[in-house]
Design a protein around this motif. Structure first.
Motif, PDB file in Angstrom:
ATOM      1  N   MET A  25       0.825  -1.209   0.000  1.00 58.60           N
ATOM      2  CA  MET A  25       0.000   0.000   0.000  1.00 58.60           C
ATOM      3  C   MET A  25       0.858   1.259   0.000  1.00 58.60           C
ATOM      4  O   MET A  25       0.655   2.143  -0.836  1.00 58.60           O
ATOM      5  CB  MET A  25      -0.915  -0.007   1.239  1.00 58.60           C
ATOM      6  CG  MET A  25      -1.656   1.297   1.452  1.00 58.60           C
ATOM      7  SD  MET A  25      -2.547   1.360   3.021  1.00 58.60           S
ATOM      8  CE  MET A  25      -1.234   1.470   4.244  1.00 58.60           C
ATOM      9  N   SER A  32      -4.978   0.948  -3.860  1.00 58.56           N
ATOM     10  CA  SER A  32      -5.680   0.568  -2.634  1.00 58.56           C
ATOM     11  C   SER A  32      -7.041   1.273  -2.521  1.00 58.56           C
ATOM     12  O   SER A  32      -7.414   1.754  -1.465  1.00 58.56           O
ATOM     13  CB  SER A  32      -4.795   0.880  -1.416  1.00 58.56           C
ATOM     14  OG  SER A  32      -4.193   2.162  -1.525  1.00 58.56           O
ATOM     15  N   ASP A  79      -5.610   0.657   5.253  1.00 59.58           N
ATOM     16  CA  ASP A  79      -5.677   0.199   3.856  1.00 59.58           C
ATOM     17  C   ASP A  79      -7.124  -0.049   3.410  1.00 59.58           C
ATOM     18  O   ASP A  79      -7.381  -0.267   2.222  1.00 59.58           O
ATOM     19  CB  ASP A  79      -4.791  -1.044   3.611  1.00 59.58           C
ATOM     20  CG  ASP A  79      -5.052  -2.193   4.564  1.00 59.58           C
ATOM     21  OD1 ASP A  79      -5.429  -1.943   5.729  1.00 59.58           O
ATOM     22  OD2 ASP A  79      -4.880  -3.355   4.151  1.00 59.58           O
TER      23      ASP A  79
END
Ligand SMILES: [Zn+2]
Ligand SMILES: [Zn+2]
Length: 260
Positions: A25, A32, A79
């Protein structure tokens, strides 16, 4: 007067990101932005991680956040939730149009909340996710899983698009009862690691393989890849799994669209 033909609604699931966990990420080796579900005219965004807004706008065709009917957070990790506030603003046209529903576990609103207080008045309502409950937004009905084993309150979900059942198995440590809930035609599975890792509550490919054997799925989609999965080339891993298990296994990529 010419007859106006009604365009049939296209149902789709679009991956605005396939990154899992921190390093993929923060380096944006994969995007993401979460998953956009369009079900009989109802648009819902699941897990708007970092870059979700940009991914929507840059999608071809463009996905207009002002047409969202709902936003679902499976859990409060960055995330999955970093862009939730800006997506609430986008869904409600800057807060000027009270619309849409936000679904999230209680701890997304509690101490050190990921959804800002000022933002909470913008949607029509906020619904708290609890285990095994039914929810509805527009034409999308979904049911939450049992609580996953993960450091924060986390739920997967199951829904139907017409006759096809789809489930979203988000972050969790492997546990036996997962197989009881994720019995759908299509299973979207967050597989972060290649090998199991002690003390980190994520699925590994090895565990995913054992779980897939127990599921009646017609199609499995692997996503949410960490470094070890990416290095091993997810599409090759998926091909091998398909051959070994006799079920279609696909590795998701950024921008991939499914038409269930
Ligand atoms: Zn995650
Ligand atoms: Zn997580």
């Amino acid at each position: 007067m010419a007859e106006v033909k009604k365009q049939p609604l296209t149902n789709f699931i679009k991956f605005l990101g396939t990154a899992g966990a921190r390093f993929v990420m923060i380096q944006q080796l994969r995007a993401s932005g979460g998953i956009w579900i369009s079900c009989n005219g109802t648009n819902v965004l699941v897990d708007p991680g970092p870059g979700s807004l940009v991914r929507c706008i840059n999608s071809r065709p463009k996905l207009n956040p002002a047409r969202l009917d709902g936003i679902i957070l499976t859990h409060r990790h960055l995330d999955h939730a970093a862009d939730v506030n800006v997506m609430i603003e986008a869904m409600t046209e800057g807060g000027f149009k009270k619309r849409g529903v936000v679904f999230c576990p209680q701890d997304a609103l509690a101490h050190d909340p990921v959804i800002f207080k000022y933002n909470r008045a913008f949607p029509e309502r906020i619904e708290i996710l609890k285990p095994g409950q039914r929810y509805r937004v527009g034409n999308l009905r979904f049911v939450t899983s049992m609580q996953h084993v993960h450091p924060v309150v986390t739920f997967g979900m199951r829904f139907k698009i017409n006759d096809t059942s789809v489930s979203l198995l988000t972050d969790t440590k492997y546990f036996e009862r997962l197989k009881d809930f994720y019995k759908t035609d299509i299973v979207i599975m967050a597989v972060v690691f290649l090998e199991p890792r002690q003390g980190i509550d994520h699925l590994s490919l090895q565990e995913a393989r054992n779980l897939i054997k127990e599921l009646p799925a017609k199609k499995i989609i692997l996503t949410h890849f960490g470094m070890t999965m990416l290095s091993a080339k997810p599409h090759l891993l998926a091909q091998n799994l398909s051959a070994q298990l006799g079920v279609e296994v696909v590795a998701a990529y950024d921008g991939m669209t499914l038409f269930p």
